[in-house]
Structures are given as structure tokens and as C-alpha cells.
Design an enzyme around this catalytic site. Structure first.
Site, PDB file in Angstrom:
ATOM      1  CG  ASN A   4      78.722  30.232  60.677  1.00 23.82           C
ATOM      2  OD1 ASN A   4      78.148  29.144  60.762  1.00 23.82           O
ATOM      3  ND2 ASN A   4      79.370  30.619  59.586  1.00 23.82           N
TER       4      ASN A   4
ATOM      5  CG  ASP B 149      69.032  22.252  74.927  1.00 25.02           C
ATOM      6  OD1 ASP B 149      68.088  22.611  74.191  1.00 25.02           O
ATOM      7  OD2 ASP B 149      69.180  21.079  75.318  1.00 25.02           O
TER       8      ASP B 149
ATOM      9  CG  HIS C  45      73.736  21.175  59.656  1.00 26.95           C
ATOM     10  ND1 HIS C  45      72.825  22.094  59.178  1.00 26.95           N
ATOM     11  CD2 HIS C  45      74.956  21.571  59.170  1.00 26.95           C
ATOM     12  CE1 HIS C  45      73.466  22.988  58.427  1.00 26.95           C
ATOM     13  NE2 HIS C  45      74.759  22.696  58.406  1.00 26.95           N
TER      14      HIS C  45
ATOM     15  CE1 TYR D 247      80.849  27.116  54.259  1.00 33.34           C
ATOM     16  CE2 TYR D 247      82.743  25.726  53.775  1.00 33.34           C
ATOM     17  CZ  TYR D 247      81.436  25.864  54.187  1.00 33.34           C
ATOM     18  OH  TYR D 247      80.698  24.749  54.535  1.00 33.34           O
TER      19      TYR D 247
ATOM     20  NE  ARG E  67      76.872  21.148  53.706  1.00 29.01           N
ATOM     21  CZ  ARG E  67      77.942  20.929  54.482  1.00 29.01           C
ATOM     22  NH1 ARG E  67      78.045  21.503  55.660  1.00 29.01           N
ATOM     23  NH2 ARG E  67      78.919  20.146  54.072  1.00 29.01           N
TER      24      ARG E  67
ATOM     25  CG  HIS F 151      74.468  29.251  58.073  1.00 28.51           C
ATOM     26  ND1 HIS F 151      75.162  28.366  58.872  1.00 28.51           N
ATOM     27  CD2 HIS F 151      73.217  29.329  58.574  1.00 28.51           C
ATOM     28  CE1 HIS F 151      74.358  27.933  59.821  1.00 28.51           C
ATOM     29  NE2 HIS F 151      73.170  28.504  59.666  1.00 28.51           N
ATOM     30  CG  LEU F 152      80.743  32.479  55.842  1.00 30.96           C
ATOM     31  CD1 LEU F 152      81.847  31.569  56.309  1.00 30.96           C
ATOM     32  CD2 LEU F 152      81.297  33.810  55.384  1.00 30.96           C
ATOM     33  CB  SER F 153      77.566  28.288  52.053  1.00 33.89           C
ATOM     34  OG  SER F 153      77.191  27.461  53.147  1.00 33.89           O
TER      35      SER F 153
END
Ligand code: DQA
Length: 176
Positions: free
Chosen positions: A92, A105, A98, A40, A129, A118-120
Site C-alpha cells: 500500500n 522504479d 499518486h 480507512y 487519487r 488500498h483500504l479506501s
């Protein structure tokens, strides 16, 4: 302990419209800077938020940021965004990416266009993931570009909103 960070700024835009973007950070992102820097990076959440707010100010957009570790609080914040007529969300969902049908919703109900960030690179990590409950609803997904990904997502949002007419429709691209 629940950590919640929020900041807000508003400046007048040249067009008279005030693009309003909400940046939502899910659980554990309050730990950025210390948390698994190999995945991250070393930027803190404050670093990221400050850069986004500053970029917003430079173009007369209102940027709000919100972080929470609880699913319900994130859902409530999305509901609030709909009531506030927020134009665009950068989110994020972190671990809830997940798992959370409920947060998905909430975004669907809000009908606010959003970019998932997402950072990664979640596709280069554990298989659990690889599935996101958000990607098929998102305008787009940024994954694996670290903190820079937030800036890219915001640039997209600002450009998307610049193309609005005063009545909220898009001049050159489909409104989501
Ligand atoms: C994350 C990726 C998720 O899988 C993880 O649970 C996070 C952060 C990212 O920014 O790379 O908390 O969303």
C-alpha cells in the site's frame, strides 16, 4: 517522528519451499485506527499485520511487514527485498501511490511480483487519487475493501506461490 514497524516469522512449509512475502505500508498508515476512520476503518496497523503474519504461519509462509513514512526508506526496503529473494510483495504505497516515480522504479527494478492495495476506493475519491504510478506494473489492485483487502491480497500471493515448482517457475500460471 518516523514510525517504523516490522515483524517477522518463519515456519517450515510442507513442500520444503518457504514462501516469503513482504507487506509494505507507506506514509501515515502507522496512524490507522485513528486516521480518518470513514475512509480507512478502525483496524490498527498492528491488527492488520498480526492477521497477515498469523495467516502466513498457518500455511508455512514467511511474512514480513514494514511501514515507513519516508520515500527513501521504502525504496531501500524494496531493494533489500530483491537481495533477500522475496517472492512476492503486497504494497500500500499510500500517498506515494499518486506521486512516486522513484518507488515505482524500485519495484520495477526488483522484478518481484506485487499486488497494490488500498483500504479506501481511490476511484471514488478526489480525482488526484485516481492515478496510480503502480497499477500498470502490479499483478493486480485491491481498492476499497478495507483491511480485508490485505487478506485477499495475501491469499492471492500464497496461491500464486503454491503453484511454484521447486525451481521457482509456475506450474499453472505465468510467472511475473
Ligand atoms: C490509501 C489511499 C491513498 O490515496 C492515501 O493517500 C492513503 C491511503 C488507501 O489505503 O486507501 O494514504 O492508499
Amino acid at each position: 517522528m518516523t514510525t517504523k514497524r516490522s515483524s517477522r516469522t518463519s515456519v517450515k512449509s510442507a513442500s520444503g519451499l518457504h514462501p516469503h512475502v513482504l507487506v509494505v505500508h507507506g506514509p501515515n498508515l502507522n496512524l490507522l485506527g485513528n486516521r480518518e476512520p470513514g475512509h480507512y476503518g478502525l483496524d490498527t496497523l498492528d491488527d492488520i499485520n498480526r492477521a497477515l503474519v498469523s495467516r502466513g504461519e498457518s500455511v508455512g509462509a514467511q511474512i514480513e511487514t514494514f511501514q515507513h513514512n519516508h520515500e527513501g526508506a521504502l525504496i531501500d526496503r524494496v531493494h533489500q527485498a530483491a537481495r533477500d529473494h522475496v517472492d512476492f510483495i503486497v504494497i500500500n504505497p499510500a500517498g506515494y501511490t499518486h506521486t512516486s516515480v522513484a518507488l515505482r522504479d524500485a519495484l520495477a527494478a526488483s522484478a518481484i511480483p506485487f499486488v497494490e492495495i488500498h483500504l479506501s476506493n481511490i476511484y471514488a475519491r478526489e480525482s488526484f487519487r485516481h492515478h496510480s504510478y503502480f497499477s500498470d506494473l502490479a499483478v493486480g489492485v485491491v481498492s476499497g475493501l478495507g483491511a480485508h483487502g490485505y487478506e485477499l491480497a495475501l491469499e492471492y500471493a500464497l496461491r500464486h506461490l503454491q503453484n511454484r515448482t521447486p525451481h521457482g517457475s509456475q506450474k499453472t500460471e505465468k510467472a511475473h
